[in-house]
Design a protein around this motif. Structure first.
Motif, mmCIF file in Angstrom:
data_model
loop_
_atom_site.group_PDB
_atom_site.id
_atom_site.type_symbol
_atom_site.label_atom_id
_atom_site.label_comp_id
_atom_site.label_asym_id
_atom_site.label_seq_id
_atom_site.Cartn_x
_atom_site.Cartn_y
_atom_site.Cartn_z
ATOM 1 N N LEU A 46 9.179 -31.794 -123.545
ATOM 2 C CA LEU A 46 10.224 -31.279 -124.433
ATOM 3 C C LEU A 46 11.389 -32.264 -124.532
ATOM 4 N N GLU A 72 11.083 -31.574 -133.848
ATOM 5 C CA GLU A 72 11.551 -30.221 -133.596
ATOM 6 C C GLU A 72 10.408 -29.349 -133.060
ATOM 7 N N VAL A 73 10.691 -28.715 -131.921
ATOM 8 C CA VAL A 73 9.676 -27.908 -131.261
ATOM 9 C C VAL A 73 10.000 -26.428 -131.423
ATOM 10 N N ARG A 82 13.518 -21.109 -118.834
ATOM 11 C CA ARG A 82 14.407 -20.341 -119.706
ATOM 12 C C ARG A 82 15.524 -21.200 -120.271
ATOM 13 N N PHE A 83 15.669 -22.405 -119.742
ATOM 14 C CA PHE A 83 16.805 -23.231 -120.161
ATOM 15 C C PHE A 83 16.383 -24.536 -120.820
ATOM 16 N N THR A 84 15.124 -24.632 -121.163
ATOM 17 C CA THR A 84 14.702 -25.811 -121.911
ATOM 18 C C THR A 84 15.097 -25.609 -123.368
ATOM 19 N N CYS A 85 14.991 -26.682 -124.143
ATOM 20 C CA CYS A 85 15.337 -26.598 -125.561
ATOM 21 C C CYS A 85 14.120 -26.948 -126.382
ATOM 22 N N PRO A 86 13.497 -25.997 -127.054
ATOM 23 C CA PRO A 86 13.765 -24.565 -126.981
ATOM 24 C C PRO A 86 13.202 -23.968 -125.691
ATOM 25 N N GLN A 87 13.538 -22.707 -125.475
ATOM 26 C CA GLN A 87 13.041 -22.021 -124.282
ATOM 27 C C GLN A 87 11.513 -22.020 -124.283
#
Lengths: 343, 343
Positions: A261, A270-271, A291-296
């Motif tokens: 990610l 964009e994921v 839970r805190f990756t971008c995006p989750q």
DNA sequence: AAAAAATATTGACGCGTGTAAATTTTTTTC
DNA sequence: GAAAAAAATTTACACGCGTCAATATTTTTT
């Protein structure tokens, strides 16, 4: 209030107005003495706070009431979480847990077992390094100390094995991904340390075959436990070289996905599961940071509690029965799909 | 090779052709016996692999050659990393490390100290929970066992304290941020568990004053060690309510920054130091995941190795001298600016 | 109240090692 | 080669507690 230091059980017994053998009996099982006696002792305990010398105690007992916990990497949240759960359960079961992390190093793992041997634990709960582990050492250890393995299985070793059902969990997420979009490409390390990796790859292949898709695998090069770094570096490469055959990537584990990610973000890819997104990414394990990756991160949660509890139960069971079992029973827990934004 | 089990030192001494006291001497200090004697023992050691019973040994020695390590949260990479470093150094120094994590719970921290007391360690290295810690318990413990505190200082406790120089590190990053863009708003928990937080806030205020800016602080509500979650939730709120006075945010620590970055991503607020970005975010600690946030997090690295080494050195020093010092010496290490994409 | 059962006490030994004093053996020094 | 120094041995006690057998005491049952 804490009048003076009590040297030993003899002295404490005198202060309680009892004999030492009786007090000894109390400490080994408070229920084995008369209630009035118990109260006398507990009263004295409040005034003098005496605790039996653990070294003298362990020298004479056959079983030490300590349980060893060995995990491959304490900095990995999965293991620190599961260790914490097991620790708590050990204490509640009246044992003294002692925790060892192997830092991803087979040499340290061997050291840990040697240190444990000296401590003569009643039993050991161990998540081995996996492929890197020194099998003969672990085998010899298991022969001497009741040991339950969890997370990483080593063929035919240990009194029992408790882990997660990769076939079910991977099957489930593959199915979900196929149903909601492109069939996933599988992203894994070429030479993973953890044997779950192999099981997950085979589960992926099987699920894809079942659903009528061609399995496609991208391998990340690199060794060791710096998995995010490998996912990031090899993710950058895979994106540059367009190695992912489909727009959906299923990572062998969350740490790899976290790296991927970061790479996608850097590449401006964009994921997510929305229309405008160029790519979907899923993981496995429900890492605390998922839970805190971008995006989750969409992933599969393992049942920490269940694995911890079952491991400990199996071990205590073997310890109680005081006999070594010939067969290693295997328990696998199903995963739970955790849908978030990334896929 | 490993002919048969050796029961005790008496038997092993006989097998070595020596007397037990001599063998005992060897195990306490191999250099204290004649070379020919040492060779005899080491030869026998290869054949019979005997190891002294640790319980019998510790019953008689005054100092147990074990060192306790207590950290507030093993799942926090900062602590698992520093614990690993200290463990290795302990072993190299001839001690047996034993690791306890307090899971962010003051009750567990007290339990850990009680368990340590029973183990009669030669010394203890402890990073306390901080504000939540039960001071009287720790004070009593420090009075009984040589203890060095690190990371979180508790006023006037411990033989020594080793930590990082928040004034320098925060000063440095504030200066960097002011030089390269908007002056930063400070983002911190309202009731942080760790006392470094307060020092960092004051350092921020001081640095801002020095540079001629008005300090601006945004407080995140919430308790406990789920810091990313708090950063995320309160970050969302701050972004929605436009609480950040400037376009640059300095977070009290990386975990808070990780949560804030996730919130910004979700809000579609582009973070980074480039022209088109709407916001800059910086952290503190150089968390292992700071390299994998989106964008990669600009932060301040603490010197793990130096802190670990200094803590251990101070402790061993106190143990050797066999005297308790009245004053607690304080050592602080400077941080190092780590420039990445986020600010 | 007497008999039976449960519990506590006394006294003793064992666990495996540290450690000290007195003695013997080995090595070093002159 | 003898004297001095260093090292190893022998003997003995200590550490704090588990555990056992025999005995005494308390509690419960009849």
């Amino acid at each position: 209030m804490r009048d003076h230091r009590v040297r030993n059980m003899e002295e404490f017994a005198a202060l309680s107005g009892l004999s030492r053998p009786t007090v000894s009996k109390y400490f080994n099982d408070p229920g084995s003495v008369r209630r009035s006696t118990r109260e006398k002792i507990e009263q004295a305990l409040e005034r003098y706070d005496f605790r039996p010398n653990i070294y003298a105690v362990n020298q004479n007992r056959r079983s030490t009431k300590t349980l060893g916990i060995v995990v491959p990497f304490l900095a990995d949240p999965f293991f620190s979480e599961i260790a914490r759960t097991i620790e708590r359960m050990c204490i509640d079961a009246g044992f003294r847990p002692i925790l060892f992390g192997s830092h991803g190093d087979a040499g340290v793992e061997v050291e840990n077992l040697e240190n444990l041997r000296v401590l003569k634990p009643a039993g050991v709960l161990m998540a081995p390094l996996g492929r890197l582990s020194d099998r003969p050492t672990i085998e010899a250890f298991c022969a001497d100390v009741p040991t339950v393995l969890f997370d990483s299985r080593i063929e035919d070793l240990g009194e029992a094995f408790v882990g997660s059902n990769n076939e079910q969990s991977i099957g489930m997420i593959v199915e979900y991904l196929c149903r909601t979009g492109d069939a996933p490409t599988f992203f894994e390390m070429r030479t993973p340390a953890n044997p779950n990796a192999g099981k997950r790859r085979r589960a992926y292949e099987k699920a894809m075959a079942r659903l009528g898709f061609e399995p496609r695998i991208v391998h990340a090069e690199g060794q060791g436990w710096e998995i995010e770094e490998i996912g990031y570096r090899e993710g950058l490469r895979a994106l540059s070289d367009r190695l992912f055959a489909t727009d959906t990537v299923l990572c062998s584990n969350d740490r790899l996905a976290i790296g991927l990610l970061a790479a996608a973000y850097e590449k401006g890819v964009e994921v997510g599961r929305h229309e405008r997104c160029a790519m979907r990414v899923a993981g496995h394990d429900d890492h605390p940071y998922a839970r805190f990756t971008c995006p989750q991160l969409t992933t599969v949660a393992q049942d920490y509690e269940a694995i911890a509890e079952m491991s400990l139960t199996s071990l205590l069971d073997r310890i109680d029965r005081e006999e070594r079992s010939q067969t290693t029973s295997i328990t696998l827990f199903d995963g739970r799909l955790v849908m978030r934004e990334s896929a």
